[in-house]
Design a protein around this motif. Sequence first.
Motif, PDB file in Angstrom:
ATOM      1  N   LYS A  81      28.874  43.513  78.471  1.00 12.52           N
ATOM      2  CA  LYS A  81      27.419  43.735  78.441  1.00 12.52           C
ATOM      3  C   LYS A  81      26.882  43.617  77.018  1.00 12.52           C
ATOM      4  N   GLY A  82      25.866  42.846  76.885  1.00 14.92           N
ATOM      5  CA  GLY A  82      25.143  42.724  75.613  1.00 14.92           C
ATOM      6  C   GLY A  82      25.898  42.039  74.508  1.00 14.92           C
ATOM      7  N   SER A  83      26.940  41.378  74.791  1.00 12.67           N
ATOM      8  CA  SER A  83      27.719  40.772  73.728  1.00 12.67           C
ATOM      9  C   SER A  83      26.946  39.677  73.009  1.00 12.67           C
ATOM     10  N   LYS A  84      26.322  38.764  73.760  1.00 14.93           N
ATOM     11  CA  LYS A  84      25.577  37.683  73.127  1.00 14.93           C
ATOM     12  C   LYS A  84      24.125  37.689  73.556  1.00 14.93           C
ATOM     13  N   ASN A  85      23.743  38.674  74.273  1.00 15.24           N
ATOM     14  CA  ASN A  85      22.379  38.709  74.766  1.00 15.24           C
ATOM     15  C   ASN A  85      21.475  39.616  73.928  1.00 15.24           C
ATOM     16  N   ARG A  86      21.862  39.900  72.714  1.00 11.32           N
ATOM     17  CA  ARG A  86      21.023  40.747  71.864  1.00 11.32           C
ATOM     18  C   ARG A  86      19.766  39.990  71.473  1.00 11.32           C
ATOM     19  N   PRO A  87      18.690  40.703  71.471  1.00 11.07           N
ATOM     20  CA  PRO A  87      17.455  40.027  71.046  1.00 11.07           C
ATOM     21  C   PRO A  87      17.444  39.856  69.524  1.00 11.07           C
ATOM     22  N   LYS A  88      16.968  38.714  69.056  1.00  9.15           N
ATOM     23  CA  LYS A  88      16.937  38.421  67.634  1.00  9.15           C
ATOM     24  C   LYS A  88      15.643  38.940  66.987  1.00  9.15           C
ATOM     25  N   SER A  89      14.784  39.537  67.780  1.00  9.13           N
ATOM     26  CA  SER A  89      13.524  40.057  67.248  1.00  9.13           C
ATOM     27  C   SER A  89      13.763  41.245  66.334  1.00  9.13           C
ATOM     28  N   ASP A  90      14.878  41.880  66.401  1.00  9.03           N
ATOM     29  CA  ASP A  90      15.199  42.985  65.515  1.00  9.03           C
ATOM     30  C   ASP A  90      15.225  42.507  64.064  1.00  9.03           C
ATOM     31  N   LEU A  91      15.880  41.419  63.784  1.00  6.65           N
ATOM     32  CA  LEU A  91      15.907  40.858  62.438  1.00  6.65           C
ATOM     33  C   LEU A  91      14.528  40.355  62.014  1.00  6.65           C
ATOM     34  N   VAL A  92      13.837  39.775  62.936  1.00  2.51           N
ATOM     35  CA  VAL A  92      12.498  39.264  62.643  1.00  2.51           C
ATOM     36  C   VAL A  92      11.565  40.408  62.290  1.00  2.51           C
ATOM     37  N   SER A  93      11.664  41.495  63.025  1.00  4.04           N
ATOM     38  CA  SER A  93      10.787  42.633  62.729  1.00  4.04           C
ATOM     39  C   SER A  93      11.164  43.279  61.408  1.00  4.04           C
ATOM     40  N   GLN A  94      12.447  43.314  61.085  1.00  3.03           N
ATOM     41  CA  GLN A  94      12.867  43.857  59.789  1.00  3.03           C
ATOM     42  C   GLN A  94      12.371  42.987  58.644  1.00  3.03           C
ATOM     43  N   ILE A  95      12.438  41.698  58.812  1.00  2.00           N
ATOM     44  CA  ILE A  95      11.945  40.776  57.779  1.00  2.00           C
ATOM     45  C   ILE A  95      10.442  40.955  57.595  1.00  2.00           C
ATOM     46  N   ALA A  96       9.722  41.064  58.695  1.00  2.00           N
ATOM     47  CA  ALA A  96       8.270  41.244  58.626  1.00  2.00           C
ATOM     48  C   ALA A  96       7.930  42.567  57.954  1.00  2.00           C
ATOM     49  N   GLU A  97       8.674  43.604  58.251  1.00  2.00           N
ATOM     50  CA  GLU A  97       8.433  44.912  57.652  1.00  2.00           C
ATOM     51  C   GLU A  97       8.687  44.863  56.146  1.00  2.00           C
TER      52      GLU A  97
END
Length: 106
Positions: free
Chosen positions: A5-21
Amino acid sequence: MPRTKGSKNRPKSDLVSQIAEKQSVIQTLTAEVEAIQKDVEEKKTTLKTKKSELKSAEKEVAKLEAKKAKADQKVAEEAKKAEAENVVKKLLASGVSADEILEKLK
């Protein structure tokens, strides 16, 4: 073989939101730095004008002190002159000759 479960299905928006922050933090810090630099420049200008005002005030005080010293010296000379005139008048009133008065003044 089944996927975990969740091995490759992680959303990449976490990095995007960190970059935006982090970019928003950078923008606010940049704005604060610019504001501080502007304030420092204003303070430098104010300091420069205040130093020039101080220098001119010190010059005026020096001039006034010199005038006061001259005036004090003149008053002292006038006092000595008046004292000498009083001594001469007293001596003349007591019947002392002019030659004797000149000898006493020396």
